[in-house]
Design a protein around this motif. Structure first.
Motif, PDB file in Angstrom:
ATOM      1  N   SER A   6       0.877  -1.165   0.000  1.00  0.00           N
ATOM      2  CA  SER A   6       0.000   0.000   0.000  1.00  0.00           C
ATOM      3  C   SER A   6       0.920   1.222   0.000  1.00  0.00           C
ATOM      4  CB  SER A   6      -0.897   0.023   1.240  1.00  0.00           C
ATOM      5  OG  SER A   6      -1.847  -1.017   1.201  1.00  0.00           O
ATOM      6  N   LEU A  80      -3.540   4.801   6.397  1.00  0.00           N
ATOM      7  CA  LEU A  80      -3.292   3.567   7.146  1.00  0.00           C
ATOM      8  C   LEU A  80      -4.595   2.850   7.483  1.00  0.00           C
ATOM      9  CD1 LEU A  80      -0.441   4.599   9.638  1.00  0.00           C
ATOM     10  CD2 LEU A  80      -0.299   2.911   7.795  1.00  0.00           C
ATOM     11  N   ARG A  86       0.463  -5.786   2.896  1.00  0.00           N
ATOM     12  CA  ARG A  86       1.264  -6.304   4.012  1.00  0.00           C
ATOM     13  C   ARG A  86       2.522  -5.483   4.219  1.00  0.00           C
ATOM     14  NH1 ARG A  86       4.899 -10.974   2.386  1.00  0.00           N
ATOM     15  NH2 ARG A  86       5.060 -10.922   0.112  1.00  0.00           N
ATOM     16  N   TYR A  87       2.831  -4.604   3.260  1.00  0.00           N
ATOM     17  CA  TYR A  87       3.886  -3.613   3.410  1.00  0.00           C
ATOM     18  C   TYR A  87       3.285  -2.232   3.163  1.00  0.00           C
ATOM     19  CZ  TYR A  87       6.847  -7.738   2.590  1.00  0.00           C
ATOM     20  OH  TYR A  87       7.425  -8.987   2.645  1.00  0.00           O
ATOM     21  N   ILE A  88       3.700  -1.274   3.971  1.00  0.00           N
ATOM     22  CA  ILE A  88       3.207   0.095   3.856  1.00  0.00           C
ATOM     23  C   ILE A  88       4.374   0.991   3.451  1.00  0.00           C
ATOM     24  CG2 ILE A  88       2.048   2.006   5.023  1.00  0.00           C
ATOM     25  CD1 ILE A  88       0.327  -0.484   4.899  1.00  0.00           C
ATOM     26  N   ARG A 166       6.875  -3.193   7.335  1.00  0.00           N
ATOM     27  CA  ARG A 166       5.983  -4.333   7.538  1.00  0.00           C
ATOM     28  C   ARG A 166       4.704  -3.826   8.217  1.00  0.00           C
ATOM     29  NH1 ARG A 166       9.234  -8.843   6.733  1.00  0.00           N
ATOM     30  NH2 ARG A 166      11.467  -8.465   7.027  1.00  0.00           N
ATOM     31  N   ARG A 167       3.565  -4.323   7.780  1.00  0.00           N
ATOM     32  CA  ARG A 167       2.283  -3.837   8.298  1.00  0.00           C
ATOM     33  C   ARG A 167       2.171  -4.015   9.806  1.00  0.00           C
ATOM     34  NH1 ARG A 167      -2.810  -2.162   6.532  1.00  0.00           N
ATOM     35  NH2 ARG A 167      -3.910  -1.614   8.444  1.00  0.00           N
ATOM     36  N   GLU A 168       2.726  -5.103  10.316  1.00  0.00           N
ATOM     37  CA  GLU A 168       2.566  -5.371  11.750  1.00  0.00           C
ATOM     38  C   GLU A 168       3.238  -4.326  12.629  1.00  0.00           C
ATOM     39  OE1 GLU A 168       5.554  -8.483  10.090  1.00  0.00           O
ATOM     40  OE2 GLU A 168       3.657  -7.546   9.491  1.00  0.00           O
TER      41      GLU A 168
END
Length: 340
Positions: A6, A80, A86-88, A166-168
Motif C-alpha cells: 500500500s 493507514l 502487508r507492506y506500507i 511491515r504492516r505489523e
C-alpha cells in the motif's frame, strides 16, 4: 488477490509534480494487481485532484482520499486506516521512485530482519537555484552524514525517507503522531527502534526528489525541521545523532561571537576564529560541486549552505524556548507553527 504494497502519497497543491510521481509508481516492475496507491489530498486547489482522477483509469487500484486537516501525519493515518497491503510505503508527491523500487524493497524485506527498508534519494531540479539547492542537500557538508541523502554504504540506520514498513509495525506501535507537522517520519522511526525494530538502508533502492527552488522556501522548510526536531529530542534524546545538534550549536556560537564584537575591542577575533574554518569548509564543498556541475553555482552555494545551517539551528533554538508550553499542550503548540 493479496495486496503486497500500500503506497501512501500525501499531497497538497502538487500539480507540478504529481503526474511524474504517480507515473513512477504505476510503471513499476511489479505485478500491478499486487499493490495499491492511496493518494491523500489536503483539498488542493491547483489541479492536483483533477490530475489524480484523470489517472485512475490507468491504474485500477489508485484511490483518492480527502484530508481536511491538510498536514502530512493526518494524511498518513487516514491512509493507514484504508490500507490493505502487508507492506506500507510512503512516497511524497514531489518525488519519483525507480522502476525496481517495489521489487528491491520486497526482496530486502524478505531477506532481512528489518521492519523497514529504504534507499537513496537524489535531489533534482531544473532551475538554476533549484539545482544548486538540490546539490547542497546531497552534500555531507550541507546535511551531515544522513545516508539516504548522500548515498552511503548499506546497513542499519536511525531513520530514512520513503521507507517500506511491515504492516505489523503499525499494529504494534501505532500510527504517526499528528503533533508532528514536520519530522513525523523521524519520530516514528525512533519509536520503532525504541521498540526493538530495525531500519535498513540500501543504495540499490533509488528515488528522486524535487527540493524547494527558492531560498525563502528553503529557509522556511529547514526552520520548521529544526523546530520540530525539538519534539523528537524530547521523546528520543538517546537516539538523536550528533549531526542534529551541530546547527544550533553553530548559531549559538555565532550569536555569542557577534555579541563579543560589540562588547569587547578584540571580539572580532572570536568571530573570525569561528567563521574562517566554516567559510573554508563551505568554499571547499562549493568548489567540489561547481567543478562537477558548473562554475556559476559557486556564486550561490555558500549562501545555500549558510541558510541550511542557520535556519535549522534557529528553528531548533526557538523550539527549545517554546518547549515548556509544548510540554503542557504538545499538539496545540505544534499546530501553532504549522500555519502557512
Amino acid at each position: 488477490m493479496n495486496i503486497d504494497f500500500s503506497i501512501i502519497v500525501a499531497v497538497y497543491n502538487e500539480a507540478a509534480t504529481i503526474r511524474e510521481c504517480l507515473t513512477s509508481i504505476i510503471c513499476q516492475e511489479y505485478e500491478r494487481d499486487r499493490y495499491e496507491i492511496l493518494v491523500v489530498d489536503g483539498l488542493s486547489t491547483d489541479g492536483t485532484r483533477e490530475t489524480v482522477v484523470s489517472m485512475q483509469g490507468e491504474f485500477g487500484t489508485l484511490y483518492l482520499l480527502d484530508n481536511p486537516r491538510r498536514t502530512v501525519p493526518f494524511a498518513l493515518n487516514i491512509a493507514l486506516a484504508r490500507a490493505r497491503g502487508r507492506y506500507i510505503m510512503r512516497v511524497d508527491g514531489h518525488a519519483a521512485i525507480a522502476r525496481d523500487y517495489l521489487r528491491q524493497c520486497a526482496l530486502l524485506l524478505e531477506e532481512s530482519q528489518a521492519e523497514c527498508v529504504g534507499g537513496a534519494i537524489k535531489s533534482i531540479n531544473d532551475s538554476f537555484m533549484g539545482k544548486a539547492i538540490a546539490e547542497a542537500m546531497s552534500c555531507p557538508f550541507g546535511v551531515g552524514n544522513a545516508r539516504f541523502r548522500t548515498s552511503g554504504r548499506p546497513g542499519y540506520v536511525d531513520s530514512l525517507a520513503f521507507g517500506a514498513y511491515r504492516r505489523e509495525v503499525f499494529d504494534r506501535i501505532g500510527g504517526f503522531d499528528e503533533a508532528f507537522t514536520r519530522c513525523q517520519d523521524d519520530e516514528f522511526n525512533y519509536r520503532l527502534r525504541g521498540a526493538g525494530g530495525k531500519i535498513y538502508f540500501s543504495p540499490a533502492i533509488q528515488a528522486s526528489y524535487h527540493p524547494r527552488s527558492s531560498l525563502r522556501k528553503l529557509w522556511k522548510q529547514y526552520f520548521q525541521y529544526g523546530f520540530y526536531k525539538v519534539l523528537v529530542l524530547r521523546r528520543h534524546l538517546l537516539r538523536m545523532q550528533l549531526r542534529q545538534f551541530v546547527p544550533p550549536l553553530f548559531v549559538i556560537t555565532l550569536l555569542a561571537a557577534l555579541a563579543l564584537t560589540l562588547l569587547t575591542p578584540g571580539g572580532w577575533m572570536a568571530l573570525a576564529a569561528l567563521l574562517l574554518p566554516y567559510l573554508l569548509l563551505s568554499l571547499a564543498s562549493s568548489l567540489k560541486i561547481a567543478r562537477r556541475c558548473g562554475w556559476r553555482y559557486l556564486t550561490v552555494l555558500p549562501l545555500i549552505f549558510l541558510i541550511l545551517h542557520v535556519s535549522y539551528g534557529s528553528g531548533f533554538l526557538l523550539g527549545l524556548l517554546r518547549l515548556p508550553a509544548r510540554l503542557r499542550e504538545p499538539a496545540a503548540a505544534a499546530a501553532g507553527i504549522a500555519a502557512g
